[in-house]
Write a protein that holds these residues in place. Structure first.
Motif, PDB file in Angstrom:
ATOM      1  N   GLY A 228       7.798  11.448  20.654  1.00  9.12           N
ATOM      2  CA  GLY A 228       6.537  12.121  21.229  1.00  9.12           C
ATOM      3  C   GLY A 228       5.704  12.810  20.026  1.00  9.12           C
ATOM      4  O   GLY A 228       4.696  13.357  20.197  1.00  9.12           O
ATOM      5  N   GLY A 229       6.322  12.236  18.577  1.00  6.70           N
ATOM      6  CA  GLY A 229       5.048  12.523  17.571  1.00  6.70           C
ATOM      7  C   GLY A 229       4.885  14.025  17.429  1.00  6.70           C
ATOM      8  O   GLY A 229       5.610  14.938  17.433  1.00  6.70           O
ATOM      9  N   ARG A 230       3.683  14.440  17.416  1.00  8.37           N
ATOM     10  CA  ARG A 230       3.320  15.979  17.309  1.00  8.37           C
ATOM     11  C   ARG A 230       3.643  16.852  18.628  1.00  8.37           C
ATOM     12  O   ARG A 230       3.601  17.847  18.406  1.00  8.37           O
ATOM     13  CB  ARG A 230       1.867  16.050  17.292  1.00  8.37           C
ATOM     14  CG  ARG A 230       1.078  17.525  16.727  1.00  8.37           C
ATOM     15  CD  ARG A 230       1.548  17.672  15.317  1.00  8.37           C
ATOM     16  NE  ARG A 230       0.885  19.045  15.240  1.00  8.37           N
ATOM     17  CZ  ARG A 230       1.451  20.031  14.476  1.00  8.37           C
ATOM     18  NH1 ARG A 230       2.690  19.720  14.089  1.00  8.37           N
ATOM     19  NH2 ARG A 230       1.040  21.133  14.351  1.00  8.37           N
ATOM     20  N   SER A 231       3.785  16.252  19.617  1.00  9.03           N
ATOM     21  CA  SER A 231       3.900  16.953  21.081  1.00  9.03           C
ATOM     22  C   SER A 231       5.417  16.987  21.140  1.00  9.03           C
ATOM     23  O   SER A 231       5.951  17.718  22.429  1.00  9.03           O
ATOM     24  CB  SER A 231       3.312  16.136  22.279  1.00  9.03           C
ATOM     25  OG  SER A 231       3.909  14.791  22.169  1.00  9.03           O
ATOM     26  N   SER A 232       6.502  16.501  20.124  1.00  6.93           N
ATOM     27  CA  SER A 232       7.765  16.720  20.338  1.00  6.93           C
ATOM     28  C   SER A 232       8.290  18.085  19.961  1.00  6.93           C
ATOM     29  O   SER A 232       7.780  19.120  19.099  1.00  6.93           O
ATOM     30  CB  SER A 232       8.638  15.778  19.302  1.00  6.93           C
ATOM     31  OG  SER A 232       9.801  16.122  19.218  1.00  6.93           O
ATOM     32  N   GLY A 233       9.300  18.565  20.776  1.00  8.02           N
ATOM     33  CA  GLY A 233       9.884  19.869  20.358  1.00  8.02           C
ATOM     34  C   GLY A 233      10.285  20.068  19.103  1.00  8.02           C
ATOM     35  O   GLY A 233      10.363  21.270  18.714  1.00  8.02           O
ATOM     36  N   ARG A 234      10.410  19.080  18.346  1.00  3.99           N
ATOM     37  CA  ARG A 234      11.017  19.229  17.093  1.00  3.99           C
ATOM     38  C   ARG A 234       9.909  19.893  16.180  1.00  3.99           C
ATOM     39  O   ARG A 234      10.116  20.718  15.190  1.00  3.99           O
ATOM     40  CB  ARG A 234      11.111  18.013  16.319  1.00  3.99           C
ATOM     41  CG  ARG A 234      11.493  18.021  14.713  1.00  3.99           C
ATOM     42  CD  ARG A 234      12.763  16.992  14.528  1.00  3.99           C
ATOM     43  NE  ARG A 234      12.926  17.297  12.962  1.00  3.99           N
ATOM     44  CZ  ARG A 234      13.928  18.184  12.715  1.00  3.99           C
ATOM     45  NH1 ARG A 234      14.266  18.934  13.509  1.00  3.99           N
ATOM     46  NH2 ARG A 234      14.072  18.175  11.441  1.00  3.99           N
ATOM     47  N   GLU A 235       8.443  19.897  16.715  1.00  3.21           N
ATOM     48  CA  GLU A 235       7.527  20.765  15.985  1.00  3.21           C
ATOM     49  C   GLU A 235       7.675  22.347  15.784  1.00  3.21           C
ATOM     50  O   GLU A 235       7.475  22.869  14.755  1.00  3.21           O
ATOM     51  CB  GLU A 235       6.139  20.586  16.751  1.00  3.21           C
ATOM     52  CG  GLU A 235       4.903  21.214  16.270  1.00  3.21           C
ATOM     53  CD  GLU A 235       4.890  22.626  16.884  1.00  3.21           C
ATOM     54  OE1 GLU A 235       4.213  23.583  15.970  1.00  3.21           O
ATOM     55  OE2 GLU A 235       5.227  22.932  17.955  1.00  3.21           O
ATOM     56  N   THR A 236       8.637  22.683  16.856  1.00  2.00           N
ATOM     57  CA  THR A 236       8.958  24.424  17.069  1.00  2.00           C
ATOM     58  C   THR A 236       9.751  24.645  15.606  1.00  2.00           C
ATOM     59  O   THR A 236       9.856  25.814  15.214  1.00  2.00           O
ATOM     60  CB  THR A 236       9.709  24.663  18.060  1.00  2.00           C
ATOM     61  OG1 THR A 236      11.062  23.920  18.221  1.00  2.00           O
ATOM     62  CG2 THR A 236       8.891  24.317  19.404  1.00  2.00           C
ATOM     63  N   ALA A 237      10.381  23.690  14.928  1.00  2.00           N
ATOM     64  CA  ALA A 237      11.325  23.909  13.594  1.00  2.00           C
ATOM     65  C   ALA A 237      10.315  24.776  12.573  1.00  2.00           C
ATOM     66  O   ALA A 237      10.562  25.597  11.876  1.00  2.00           O
ATOM     67  CB  ALA A 237      11.722  22.974  13.234  1.00  2.00           C
ATOM     68  N   ALA A 238       8.843  24.429  12.500  1.00  2.35           N
ATOM     69  CA  ALA A 238       7.972  24.994  11.603  1.00  2.35           C
ATOM     70  C   ALA A 238       7.775  26.316  12.116  1.00  2.35           C
ATOM     71  O   ALA A 238       7.234  26.953  11.289  1.00  2.35           O
ATOM     72  CB  ALA A 238       6.921  23.774  11.551  1.00  2.35           C
ATOM     73  N   ARG A 239       7.651  26.268  13.359  1.00  2.00           N
ATOM     74  CA  ARG A 239       6.977  27.526  13.810  1.00  2.00           C
ATOM     75  C   ARG A 239       8.330  28.538  13.680  1.00  2.00           C
ATOM     76  O   ARG A 239       7.902  29.792  13.356  1.00  2.00           O
ATOM     77  CB  ARG A 239       7.031  27.515  15.481  1.00  2.00           C
ATOM     78  CG  ARG A 239       5.807  26.672  15.995  1.00  2.00           C
ATOM     79  CD  ARG A 239       6.024  26.823  17.601  1.00  2.00           C
ATOM     80  NE  ARG A 239       5.288  25.873  18.153  1.00  2.00           N
ATOM     81  CZ  ARG A 239       4.464  25.966  19.257  1.00  2.00           C
ATOM     82  NH1 ARG A 239       4.351  27.222  19.889  1.00  2.00           N
ATOM     83  NH2 ARG A 239       3.689  24.998  19.836  1.00  2.00           N
ATOM     84  N   VAL A 240       9.500  28.254  14.043  1.00  2.00           N
ATOM     85  CA  VAL A 240      10.427  29.090  13.341  1.00  2.00           C
ATOM     86  C   VAL A 240      10.791  29.641  12.098  1.00  2.00           C
ATOM     87  O   VAL A 240      10.918  30.828  11.749  1.00  2.00           O
ATOM     88  CB  VAL A 240      11.860  28.675  14.073  1.00  2.00           C
ATOM     89  CG1 VAL A 240      13.108  29.394  13.562  1.00  2.00           C
ATOM     90  CG2 VAL A 240      11.945  28.270  15.315  1.00  2.00           C
ATOM     91  N   ALA A 241      10.354  28.548  11.046  1.00  2.00           N
ATOM     92  CA  ALA A 241      10.157  29.022   9.758  1.00  2.00           C
ATOM     93  C   ALA A 241       9.424  30.033   9.396  1.00  2.00           C
ATOM     94  O   ALA A 241       9.360  30.842   8.978  1.00  2.00           O
ATOM     95  CB  ALA A 241      10.149  27.584   9.031  1.00  2.00           C
TER      96      ALA A 241
END
Length: 367
Positions: free
Chosen positions: A123-136
């Motif tokens: 999913g690239g940028r739309s992946s849920g993995r992006e939320t790791a940066a938000r949490v940091a």
């Protein structure tokens, strides 16, 4: 790509893709002098990282955070805080079969229509993995709010049709089970339910509740920047969120005003409320009581059952998804809801500092 910056004074920008070299965040506008460390931020990332239970993706990422700037000798300097999280166990080959196929329930089709190109690796940028940066970045906002006595209680309220029983509510139980539910019995029932779904290649939706205590009255603005509107935008920006409520939410629609109105009373010289149906926000402004937020998450769209779909040429086809996926999003999203709410409140707190002349005079009065 527009839309990767959040906030007005306290601004968080995130970057990176699910299967790129790294993810990161830049938090700008944080006041100088706040004590912060990689270990503190890591404690939040550990709540979100994958591979912690049978109900999260087995993708084994340590999600180890590195502070690259904005912190010196353990305190923020007032300059942009840059945070880095490296991707270490990407398996992009798991996604080769969806290169030209749209996954049901995902952003593949809409992303392709918007940009004419998409990163199909998870999913690239739309992946849920992006939320790791938000949490940091959001972990720093939580720390900032704690300086003012503001705290969070965030948990999974329900999985499927299995809900926490208020009579069994135990705050200490939240971190004792893999589903982050404050009810041991409900957590055990939900785990059994999810095990059945996993064996059938299916997934489940869930509800996350966030209770924010210690918020002073007066945060937020009464028109377009209502505090509940800002919180809604923050929570709805999390992938898989399909509903958002403040207080009793849609239940208010079936009540009468005489029931729904929270009566005021004098509590030893302070204005207090006899109930909190409003969820701590009146007219878009915090009223001093607990802010209560509820977010509904859809079932994880990546399931292991065969599904009907189309390819980029518009041809009907069948799809069986491979890879490593969560059978439920909500347990790992608990900390994402919390940190997005924290970013919103911290930003509102900083904005509110300039709303009154007497407040400014306290800072800038002549010596």
């Amino acid at each position: 790509m527009a839309g990767s910056v959040f906030g007005d004074i306290l601004k968080l920008s995130t970057w990176g893709e699910s299967h790129g070299p790294a993810l990161g965040a830049v938090l700008d506008g944080c006041p100088a002098g706040l004590t912060i460390s990689e270990e503190y931020i890591q404690s939040f990332l550990n709540r979100r990282k994958p591979g912690q239970s049978r109900f999260s993706t087995p993708r084994a990422e340590d999600d180890k955070v590195e502070i690259l700037s904005g912190v010196f000798e353990g305190r923020t300097t007032g300059t942009p805080i840059s945070l880095l999280i490296r991707n270490e166990t990407q398996r992009s080959g798991d996604y080769s079969n969806i290169m030209d196929v749209y996954r049901p329930g995902h952003a593949d089709y809409t992303f392709d229509k918007k940009y004419g190109f998409r990163d199909y690796r998870g999913g690239g940028r739309s992946s849920g993995r992006e939320t790791a940066a938000r949490v940091a970045g959001g972990a720093i906002a939580v720390k900032l709010l704690s300086e003012f006595g503001i705290s969070f209680t965030t948990y999974v309220e329900s999985v499927g049709n299995i809900s926490v029983d208020p009579k069994r509510f135990d705050k200490d139980e939240i971190f004792n089970n893999m589903l982050y539910m404050p009810d041991k019995t409900a957590a055990e029932e939900a785990a059994a339910y999810l095990d059945g779904l996993r064996s059938n290649g299916d997934s489940s939706g869930a509800v996350v509740k966030c209770i924010i205590s210690g918020v002073p009255a007066g945060l937020g603005d009464p028109v377009f920047d209502k505090l509940d509107a800002k919180l809604s935008a923050a929570v709805f920006s999390i992938g898989a969120v399909k509903s958002f409520e403040v207080g009793i939410g849609k239940e208010a629609a079936v009540l009468t005003g005489s029931v729904n109105n929270d009566g005021f009373y004098n509590d030893n010289g302070k204005v207090a409320k006899k109930s909190n149906y409003a969820g701590g926000i009146l007219g878009g402004i915090s009223d001093g009581s607990d802010i209560i937020l509820t977010a509904g998450f859809k079932p994880t769209p990546s399931i292991y059952r065969e599904q009907d779909t189309v390819n980029r040429s518009g041809e009907d086809t069948k799809l069986t998804i491979k890879g490593r996926h969560d059978p439920i999003v909500a347990p790992r999203a608990v900390v994402v809801v919390e940190t997005m709410a924290a970013l919103t409140l911290a930003d509102a707190l900083l904005k509110n500092a300039s709303s009154r002349l007497d407040s400014l005079k306290k800072v800038y009065s002549p010596e």
